[in-house]
Design a protein around this motif. Structure first.
Motif, PDB file in Angstrom:
ATOM      1  N   PRO A 168      -1.153   4.508   4.461  1.00  0.00           N
ATOM      2  CA  PRO A 168      -0.406   3.461   3.751  1.00  0.00           C
ATOM      3  C   PRO A 168       0.985   3.264   4.361  1.00  0.00           C
ATOM      4  O   PRO A 168       1.435   4.081   5.182  1.00  0.00           O
ATOM      5  N   ARG A 169       1.654   2.219   3.954  1.00  0.00           N
ATOM      6  CA  ARG A 169       2.993   1.941   4.497  1.00  0.00           C
ATOM      7  C   ARG A 169       4.039   2.896   3.945  1.00  0.00           C
ATOM      8  O   ARG A 169       5.083   3.106   4.559  1.00  0.00           O
ATOM      9  N   GLU A 170       3.738   3.488   2.782  1.00  0.00           N
ATOM     10  CA  GLU A 170       4.752   4.336   2.151  1.00  0.00           C
ATOM     11  C   GLU A 170       4.106   5.534   1.464  1.00  0.00           C
ATOM     12  O   GLU A 170       3.070   5.414   0.820  1.00  0.00           O
ATOM     13  N   LEU A 171       4.731   6.708   1.637  1.00  0.00           N
ATOM     14  CA  LEU A 171       4.370   7.897   0.880  1.00  0.00           C
ATOM     15  C   LEU A 171       5.525   8.200  -0.051  1.00  0.00           C
ATOM     16  O   LEU A 171       6.672   8.346   0.390  1.00  0.00           O
ATOM     17  N   ASP A 219       0.850  -1.187   0.000  1.00  0.00           N
ATOM     18  CA  ASP A 219       0.000   0.000   0.000  1.00  0.00           C
ATOM     19  C   ASP A 219       0.887   1.239   0.000  1.00  0.00           C
ATOM     20  O   ASP A 219       1.781   1.364   0.842  1.00  0.00           O
ATOM     21  N   LYS A 220       0.632   2.132  -0.930  1.00  0.00           N
ATOM     22  CA  LYS A 220       1.416   3.374  -0.978  1.00  0.00           C
ATOM     23  C   LYS A 220       0.578   4.470  -1.617  1.00  0.00           C
ATOM     24  O   LYS A 220      -0.338   4.197  -2.397  1.00  0.00           O
ATOM     25  N   ASP A 221       0.899   5.699  -1.280  1.00  0.00           N
ATOM     26  CA  ASP A 221       0.306   6.865  -1.931  1.00  0.00           C
ATOM     27  C   ASP A 221       1.409   7.628  -2.642  1.00  0.00           C
ATOM     28  O   ASP A 221       2.480   7.875  -2.054  1.00  0.00           O
ATOM     29  N   ILE A 242      15.080   7.558  -9.120  1.00  0.00           N
ATOM     30  CA  ILE A 242      15.253   6.838 -10.385  1.00  0.00           C
ATOM     31  C   ILE A 242      14.228   5.713 -10.469  1.00  0.00           C
ATOM     32  O   ILE A 242      13.575   5.365  -9.476  1.00  0.00           O
ATOM     33  N   GLY A 243      14.103   5.131 -11.662  1.00  0.00           N
ATOM     34  CA  GLY A 243      13.292   3.936 -11.839  1.00  0.00           C
ATOM     35  C   GLY A 243      11.811   4.207 -11.985  1.00  0.00           C
ATOM     36  O   GLY A 243      11.350   5.332 -12.173  1.00  0.00           O
ATOM     37  N   SER A 244      11.016   3.122 -11.861  1.00  0.00           N
ATOM     38  CA  SER A 244       9.579   3.179 -12.110  1.00  0.00           C
ATOM     39  C   SER A 244       8.858   4.039 -11.073  1.00  0.00           C
ATOM     40  O   SER A 244       7.865   4.698 -11.378  1.00  0.00           O
ATOM     41  N   LYS A 245       9.356   4.042  -9.834  1.00  0.00           N
ATOM     42  CA  LYS A 245       8.692   4.848  -8.797  1.00  0.00           C
ATOM     43  C   LYS A 245       8.824   6.334  -9.110  1.00  0.00           C
ATOM     44  O   LYS A 245       7.873   7.106  -8.936  1.00  0.00           O
ATOM     45  N   GLU A 246      10.007   6.740  -9.572  1.00  0.00           N
ATOM     46  CA  GLU A 246      10.214   8.139  -9.922  1.00  0.00           C
ATOM     47  C   GLU A 246       9.303   8.529 -11.087  1.00  0.00           C
ATOM     48  O   GLU A 246       8.756   9.630 -11.132  1.00  0.00           O
ATOM     49  N   LYS A 247       9.080   7.585 -12.020  1.00  0.00           N
ATOM     50  CA  LYS A 247       8.204   7.872 -13.152  1.00  0.00           C
ATOM     51  C   LYS A 247       6.744   8.021 -12.718  1.00  0.00           C
ATOM     52  O   LYS A 247       5.992   8.813 -13.286  1.00  0.00           O
ATOM     53  N   LEU A 248       6.352   7.241 -11.696  1.00  0.00           N
ATOM     54  CA  LEU A 248       4.995   7.373 -11.181  1.00  0.00           C
ATOM     55  C   LEU A 248       4.786   8.741 -10.545  1.00  0.00           C
ATOM     56  O   LEU A 248       3.729   9.363 -10.707  1.00  0.00           O
ATOM     57  N   VAL A 249       5.783   9.212  -9.799  1.00  0.00           N
ATOM     58  CA  VAL A 249       5.700  10.549  -9.206  1.00  0.00           C
ATOM     59  C   VAL A 249       5.624  11.599 -10.303  1.00  0.00           C
ATOM     60  O   VAL A 249       4.839  12.554 -10.222  1.00  0.00           O
ATOM     61  N   GLU A 250       6.406  11.425 -11.335  1.00  0.00           N
ATOM     62  CA  GLU A 250       6.390  12.364 -12.462  1.00  0.00           C
ATOM     63  C   GLU A 250       5.023  12.351 -13.151  1.00  0.00           C
ATOM     64  O   GLU A 250       4.493  13.397 -13.542  1.00  0.00           O
ATOM     65  N   LEU A 251       4.431  11.152 -13.258  1.00  0.00           N
ATOM     66  CA  LEU A 251       3.098  11.030 -13.861  1.00  0.00           C
ATOM     67  C   LEU A 251       2.060  11.777 -13.020  1.00  0.00           C
ATOM     68  O   LEU A 251       1.184  12.467 -13.552  1.00  0.00           O
ATOM     69  N   ALA A 252       2.171  11.672 -11.704  1.00  0.00           N
ATOM     70  CA  ALA A 252       1.255  12.397 -10.813  1.00  0.00           C
ATOM     71  C   ALA A 252       1.412  13.905 -10.989  1.00  0.00           C
ATOM     72  O   ALA A 252       0.426  14.651 -11.016  1.00  0.00           O
ATOM     73  N   ALA A 253       2.667  14.372 -11.119  1.00  0.00           N
ATOM     74  CA  ALA A 253       2.920  15.803 -11.317  1.00  0.00           C
ATOM     75  C   ALA A 253       2.325  16.288 -12.642  1.00  0.00           C
ATOM     76  O   ALA A 253       1.755  17.386 -12.723  1.00  0.00           O
ATOM     77  N   PHE A 282      -2.067   9.427  -6.192  1.00  0.00           N
ATOM     78  CA  PHE A 282      -2.413   8.105  -6.709  1.00  0.00           C
ATOM     79  C   PHE A 282      -2.501   7.160  -5.517  1.00  0.00           C
ATOM     80  O   PHE A 282      -1.565   7.058  -4.720  1.00  0.00           O
ATOM     81  N   PHE A 283      -3.629   6.456  -5.373  1.00  0.00           N
ATOM     82  CA  PHE A 283      -3.803   5.489  -4.286  1.00  0.00           C
ATOM     83  C   PHE A 283      -3.469   4.094  -4.811  1.00  0.00           C
ATOM     84  O   PHE A 283      -4.175   3.563  -5.675  1.00  0.00           O
ATOM     85  N   VAL A 284      -2.416   3.499  -4.291  1.00  0.00           N
ATOM     86  CA  VAL A 284      -2.019   2.147  -4.678  1.00  0.00           C
ATOM     87  C   VAL A 284      -2.280   1.234  -3.488  1.00  0.00           C
ATOM     88  O   VAL A 284      -1.752   1.444  -2.404  1.00  0.00           O
ATOM     89  N   ARG A 285      -3.105   0.204  -3.704  1.00  0.00           N
ATOM     90  CA  ARG A 285      -3.416  -0.747  -2.648  1.00  0.00           C
ATOM     91  C   ARG A 285      -3.130  -2.159  -3.148  1.00  0.00           C
ATOM     92  O   ARG A 285      -3.617  -2.541  -4.220  1.00  0.00           O
ATOM     93  N   ASP A 286      -2.371  -2.911  -2.348  1.00  0.00           N
ATOM     94  CA  ASP A 286      -1.948  -4.262  -2.751  1.00  0.00           C
ATOM     95  C   ASP A 286      -1.305  -4.248  -4.132  1.00  0.00           C
ATOM     96  O   ASP A 286      -1.512  -5.153  -4.948  1.00  0.00           O
ATOM     97  N   GLY A 287      -0.546  -3.188  -4.404  1.00  0.00           N
ATOM     98  CA  GLY A 287       0.181  -3.098  -5.662  1.00  0.00           C
ATOM     99  C   GLY A 287      -0.639  -2.655  -6.844  1.00  0.00           C
ATOM    100  O   GLY A 287      -0.138  -2.604  -7.958  1.00  0.00           O
ATOM    101  N   LYS A 288      -1.917  -2.316  -6.636  1.00  0.00           N
ATOM    102  CA  LYS A 288      -2.786  -1.926  -7.747  1.00  0.00           C
ATOM    103  C   LYS A 288      -3.252  -0.483  -7.544  1.00  0.00           C
ATOM    104  O   LYS A 288      -3.598  -0.086  -6.436  1.00  0.00           O
TER     105      LYS A 288
END
Length: 634
Positions: free
Chosen positions: A312-315, A252-254, A346-357, A270-276
């Motif tokens: 969530p476990r991670e922001l 779980d992460k936001d 870096i990586g996919s997580k950084e791209k998700l943050v960029e997508l949110a921005a 973006f709300f991610v729960r159980d990886g989705k």
């Protein structure tokens, strides 16, 4: 009188929260500090580049107060609570105050239920969410209950098994009726386990099962059942396809990022729960001009997670924030487990943050276009009207209308538009006191006289108390008075204003023979206006709103008058007896024809009340002051 020098000396060198107030005791700003002494004193030093907004705030401070806490963490929590309660003008504020829905499975019960919930409690239930759409949550719960025939009742089971008949859901094959013992506890909990598996994202099993049942029903020519399984299959398919982004870790992460301009910021989550990715939502932050992006992001995190029940476990944040460790500690305490606040590089997580921005930027840009169009419909339309009338600044417009039916229940309405938008909080209703009969001019004279006389009196009262005029309901006078009609209504308004020594421009909204707006009457001249212009459309909206508000008020009074019954005039007959009479006799005519004995048969009436009713209608029919009735005991 508040002595700043003395009070600044008393400030403790301890953590806490400080509150700045103006001369009306309104809270201007709430802040936290590791050291109250140093932090609060910094506001009253010479300008050290704090920015114009903070400088303005400092000039308004009439006094300050503070609350000492045991730790900076306690100060953080208290600061959040006070900001949420008071919404101070100079704090960066989260504009949205939303609560998100959850799916609650009452696994602590012997026969669990699937429920909709706005809160997440520490009980024996399992929660899924939060979700961004309440409608989607309700659809999912309905789907699960249909799929697995789970109960929706509030009966206490197994205690109440067999006490009542099964409900409709059992008869339409949407509940296995555990209330009757038709399904064992073990069989029922197996169905609940399948529902939990579904909520965890495992859709393939149920899709295969439904597809098999659909084909089997079709082969047996049971097309009604096959269609039902087909609909359920499509519903499950639709739910499964909503999961667009997946993460193999399954946590779980936001994911939080923002886009900011000079006056406003949009934060995208973006709300991610159980990886989705289960949903996304955007939030507006105000009073951001004096804060950097990292500070705005930090303010959002503190305010948002102070109000949401799920942590969530991670922001994953776009920027490093100053109080990261403190916020991690606070969120971990709220969750009851470790929470990480990270800024991926870096990586996919950084791209998700960029997508949110990117999403945040698109939302703000789209809103700019929407606001630009809205401004044309509102402020732009007001400017058109002002230009047509040759007026300077026009912000507040008031319009009045009269409503009656042949002089019955004369009423007046006052509606207010500010910057081209209706302001319902300033609307007022008037029940005409001095006019009987259909005389719209006299009614309008009374309404306007009462409105402006009341305003003058309120102004004088507030001035005596040295208070701002905004505290009164009638103290703000319009920049333009708009009358529903032509020369006659305008002249009435001008005469009232002259009597009260008030100068306000007055125009009339003139209609054609088909009762459609055609122009404005101003300074003894009818001014034509382009019917395709935004100004014309605004005039029409003002006229329609004044008419609607007056009609609704008149209708409500007329309805109340019609509710009154002739039975209300009979001594000793109240609401209960009136209802009893109408249940027994169905009409007033039947009551009139009833004998004392028939009336006395009604349980709610005694003999004396029956005689009173009988006597009332005989007097009314014969027009006599007294009457002796055969068979009545006198």
């Amino acid at each position: 009188m508040f002595n700043f020098e003395e009070e600044l000396k008393k400030l403790p060198k301890e953590p806490g929260v400080y509150i700045m107030r103006d001369d009306r005791d309104v809270i201007l700003y709430v802040g936290k500090a590791v050291n109250l002494h140093n932090r609060v004193r910094s506001y009253f030093r010479e300008n050290i580049g704090r920015g114009p907004a903070i400088d303005k705030m400092v000039t308004l401070i009439a006094r300050f107060e503070y609350i000492v806490t045991d730790s900076e963490l306690e100060a953080l929590v208290l600061e959040n609570n006070l900001i949420k309660e008071y919404s101070p003008k100079y704090n960066t504020l989260l504009k949205d105050d939303k609560t998100y829905p959850y799916i609650k499975v009452t696994v602590g019960e012997d026969f669990p239920r699937i429920l909709f919930s706005r809160t997440m409690k520490k009980d024996k239930s399992r929660y899924f969410g939060p979700y961004t759409s309440a409608a989607a949550v309700k659809d999912t719960i309905e789907l699960l209950n249909k799929l697995y025939c789970l109960r929706t009742c509030t009966r206490s089971l197994p205690r109440d098994i067999g006490l009542e008949r099964p409900c409709l859901n059992y008869h339409i094959k949407q509940c296995a009726a555990p209330c009757q013992g038709y399904v064992t506890k073990e069989e029922y909990r197996e169905k609940v386990a399948q529902a939990l598996d579904f909520l965890n994202g495992n859709y393939n099993v149920i899709l295969k099962e439904l597809e098999g049942k659909m084909k089997a029903a079709a082969e047996q020519l049971d097309f009604e059942a096959a269609a039902g399984y087909r609909d359920l299959y499509n519903s499950v398919k639709q739910v499964s396809q909503k999961q667009k982004i997946t993460d193999s870790v399954g946590e779980d992460k936001d994911i939080i990022a923002l886009y900011q301009d000079d006056s406003e910021a949009v934060v995208q989550v973006f709300f991610v729960r159980d990886g989705k990715l289960i949903g996304r939502e955007h939030y507006y932050m105000t009073h951001v001009s004096e804060n950097g992006k990292a500070q705005v992001l930090e303010n959002f995190v503190k305010q948002f997670y102070a109000g949401t029940p799920f942590i969530p476990r991670e922001l994953m944040l776009q920027y490093e924030i100053e109080d990261r460790e403190l916020i991690e500690k606070w969120l971990s305490q709220r969750k009851g487990g470790r929470v990480h606040v990270r800024v991926p590089k870096i990586g996919s997580k950084e791209k998700l943050v960029e997508l949110a921005a990117q999403n945040a930027r698109h939302i703000l840009e789209q809103d700019r276009e929407r606001l630009k169009r809205e401004e044309g419909r509102t402020i732009g339309a007001v400017k058109e009207i002002a230009a047509l009338l040759g007026l300077g600044h026009v912000e507040r417009m008031e319009a009045f209308d009269i409503s009656n039916i042949n002089g019955f229940e004369n009423v007046g309405s006052m509606i207010v538009f500010e910057k081209g938008k209706p302001k319902p909080s300033d609307y007022r209703k008037f029940r005409i006191r001095t006019v009987s009969g259909p005389d719209d001019y006299a009614c309008m004279r009374e309404v306007l006289t009462r409105r402006f006389t009341h305003g003058i009196e309120e102004r004088e009262e507030l001035e005596e108390k040295n208070m701002d005029r905004e505290y009164g309901s009638f103290t703000r006078f319009p920049d333009l008075l708009m009358m529903d009609g032509g020369r006659g209504q305008v002249n009435i308004a001008l005469a009232v204003l002259e009597e009260l020594h008030i100068t306000i421009p007055v125009c009339g909204m003139v209609k054609d023979d088909n009762h459609r707006t055609r122009g404005l009457y101003y300074n003894n001249t009818e001014l034509p206006i382009d019917t395709r212009s935004e100004g014309f459309k605004l005039i029409t909206r003002v006229q329609d709103e004044a008419h609607r508000f007056a009609i609704e008020y008149h209708r409500s009074l007329r309805g109340k008058a019609q509710v009154k019954s002739v039975l209300d005039d009979i001594p000793g007959v109240g609401p209960a007896r009136r209802k009893a009479l109408m249940r027994r006799f169905k009409s007033i005519e039947e009551i009139k024809e009833a004998s004392v004995e028939e009336l006395a048969e009604i349980p709610e009436l005694n003999r004396r009340a029956a005689e009173e009713i009988f006597r009332f209608f005989r007097k009314k029919a014969e027009g006599k002051t007294s009457h002796s009735v055969p068979g009545m005991v006198e």
